[in-house]
Design a protein around this motif. Structure first.
Motif, PDB file in Angstrom:
ATOM      1  N   ARG A   1     -57.132  22.176  52.337  1.00  0.00           N
ATOM      2  CA  ARG A   1     -55.989  22.675  51.603  1.00  0.00           C
ATOM      3  C   ARG A   1     -54.696  22.595  52.404  1.00  0.00           C
ATOM      4  O   ARG A   1     -53.901  23.524  52.397  1.00  0.00           O
TER       5      ARG A   1
ATOM      6  N   GLU B   1     -46.133  44.301  49.936  1.00  0.00           N
ATOM      7  CA  GLU B   1     -46.805  43.553  50.998  1.00  0.00           C
ATOM      8  C   GLU B   1     -45.832  43.178  52.108  1.00  0.00           C
ATOM      9  O   GLU B   1     -46.186  43.199  53.284  1.00  0.00           O
ATOM     10  N   ARG B   2     -44.591  42.827  51.752  1.00  0.00           N
ATOM     11  CA  ARG B   2     -43.587  42.522  52.775  1.00  0.00           C
ATOM     12  C   ARG B   2     -43.283  43.756  53.622  1.00  0.00           C
ATOM     13  O   ARG B   2     -43.143  43.659  54.846  1.00  0.00           O
TER      14      ARG B   2
ATOM     15  N   LEU C   1     -50.378  23.234  51.216  1.00  0.00           N
ATOM     16  CA  LEU C   1     -50.177  24.224  50.177  1.00  0.00           C
ATOM     17  C   LEU C   1     -49.071  25.187  50.591  1.00  0.00           C
ATOM     18  O   LEU C   1     -48.908  25.493  51.764  1.00  0.00           O
ATOM     19  N   THR C   2     -48.351  25.651  49.626  1.00  0.00           N
ATOM     20  CA  THR C   2     -47.324  26.645  49.931  1.00  0.00           C
ATOM     21  C   THR C   2     -48.000  27.986  50.146  1.00  0.00           C
ATOM     22  O   THR C   2     -48.977  28.318  49.463  1.00  0.00           O
ATOM     23  N   PRO C   3     -47.530  28.763  51.086  1.00  0.00           N
ATOM     24  CA  PRO C   3     -48.149  30.065  51.328  1.00  0.00           C
ATOM     25  C   PRO C   3     -47.934  31.008  50.147  1.00  0.00           C
ATOM     26  O   PRO C   3     -46.970  30.862  49.384  1.00  0.00           O
ATOM     27  N   LYS C   4     -48.844  31.953  50.006  1.00  0.00           N
ATOM     28  CA  LYS C   4     -48.765  32.929  48.931  1.00  0.00           C
ATOM     29  C   LYS C   4     -47.485  33.750  49.075  1.00  0.00           C
ATOM     30  O   LYS C   4     -47.136  34.194  50.166  1.00  0.00           O
ATOM     31  N   VAL C   5     -46.813  33.938  47.971  1.00  0.00           N
ATOM     32  CA  VAL C   5     -45.586  34.737  47.973  1.00  0.00           C
ATOM     33  C   VAL C   5     -45.987  36.206  48.006  1.00  0.00           C
ATOM     34  O   VAL C   5     -46.785  36.672  47.193  1.00  0.00           O
ATOM     35  N   LEU C   6     -45.448  36.926  48.966  1.00  0.00           N
ATOM     36  CA  LEU C   6     -45.783  38.337  49.128  1.00  0.00           C
ATOM     37  C   LEU C   6     -44.971  39.191  48.173  1.00  0.00           C
ATOM     38  O   LEU C   6     -43.791  38.911  47.900  1.00  0.00           O
ATOM     39  N   THR C   7     -45.577  40.271  47.687  1.00  0.00           N
ATOM     40  CA  THR C   7     -44.851  41.224  46.863  1.00  0.00           C
ATOM     41  C   THR C   7     -43.960  42.071  47.774  1.00  0.00           C
ATOM     42  O   THR C   7     -44.072  42.018  49.004  1.00  0.00           O
TER      43      THR C   7
END
Length: 157
Positions: A90, A102-103, A93-99
Motif C-alpha cells: 500500500r 484525534e489531533r 496511499l494518503t495518510p488517514k485524515v485525523l479528526t
C-alpha cells in the motif's frame, strides 16, 4: 535502482566471495557510503561497520577480527538490499485524515480509542507544556495550541 546502490551491492558481494579480500579498499567504500545522503539507515549501518573494517585492514589484524568485519558487512548489505528491493503493498496511499479530537490527543501524546479522564488530560498537558511553554524554550503559538487541545478534550469528556 540507483547506480551507486547497484555498484555498492556488487562490490560487497565480490568482497565477501574473494579468498583474500582487500579490507582497506572496502573500508574506503564504506566510508563513502557513510557520507552519502541516500538513506539514513544506510549511513548509520555504514558508520557501525567502519571501525571494525579499519581494524581488519591493519596488517596486525587477526583472523577473528577479519571474520567479524565480514559479518558486520552484512548489515550494510542488508540495508542496500532493502533500498533496492521492490516494494509491494500500500505505498503511495494518503495518510488517514485525523479528526479534531484525534489531533488533540496526538498533540498531547494521549492514546486513541479509549475514554480519558480529565486528570489524565491535564497531566498530559503539563508534561507537554514543559517543553512548549515560552519560559521553557518553546514558543507562544505552540503553547496556545496545546492549551486549546487540552480545553477541547476536557470539554469533550
Amino acid at each position: 535502482m540507483d547506480q551507486h546502490i547497484r555498484h555498492w551491492k556488487v562490490a560487497i558481494a565480490r568482497f565477501c566471495a574473494a579468498p583474500d579480500p582487500d579490507y582497506r579498499e572496502m573500508a574506503k567504500m564504506i566510508a563513502e557510503i557513510a557520507t552519502t545522503d541516500i538513506d539514513e539507515t544506510l549511513r548509520h549501518a555504514a558508520a557501525q561497520v567502519l571501525p571494525i573494517l579499519r581494524q581488519a585492514a591493519l596488517k596486525s589484524a587477526d583472523r577473528r577480527t577479519r571474520s567479524m568485519a565480514l559479518r558486520r558487512l552484512g548489515i550494510v548489505s542488508d540495508a542496500l538490499h532493502m533500498l533496492s528491493a521492490p516494494q509491494f503493498g500500500r505505498r503511495g496511499l494518503t495518510p488517514k485524515v485525523l479528526t479534531q479530537e484525534e489531533r488533540c490527543r496526538q498533540l498531547l501524546g494521549l492514546p486513541f480509542g479509549r475514554r480519558l479522564a480529565a486528570t489524565e488530560v491535564h497531566q498530559a498537558f503539563k508534561r507537554a507544556a514543559k517543553t512548549v511553554h515560552p519560559d521553557g524554550g518553546g514558543n507562544g503559538p505552540a503553547f496556545l495550541e496545546l492549551a486549546a487541545a487540552r480545553d477541547a478534550l476536557i470539554k469533550h469528556h
